[in-house]
Design a protein around this motif. Sequence first.
Motif: not given
Length: 151
Positions: A48-50, A88-92, A95-99, A121-134
């Motif tokens: 559903l999310v994808m 899902l954003l990170k793994s795809n 395939k998706i327009d992340t920008q 909530k997002i910051a609490d994931l402690n994920d330094n991936d570029e998409i998350v940071t943006k």
Amino acid sequence: MISKILSIVFGLIINLNIYCQENIDNSKCNLETIKNLRINKDSITDKLVMDFLFSMEKSCHNNVEWSEASNWTLYWLADIETQRFIKLLKSNRDKIDTQLIIDDFKQPVNDGIDLAGIHKKIADLNDNDEIVTKILDSIKSAAKGLGIDIK
């Protein structure tokens, strides 16, 4: 002779119209994807999310109803399905327009969205991936524009 030419031209136009209708990507800008998420809010799946994320594209912003509903849905998913949404954003990402998604986070359509809460909530994931940071930067920017300070 002219009637034969007109018949051929008319036939080509009809065939081209049928071909175009069959090959239009109906998954883009489809409000059904948002509706399906809301109907299934208690049992959201990766599919559903994808489906929703795949339905997003720049041309959709010409449709005000889609633009508002998709923006609200992005924030809603980031709030209620934070981990799944980011995963899902990170793994795809290819395939998706992340920008486009990152840019949408800069401009919430509803000033009632809990920007600070979603950011946390997002910051609490402690994920330094570029998409998350943006995304975090985009939410901060949106909050700043509304006079909200997010640390």
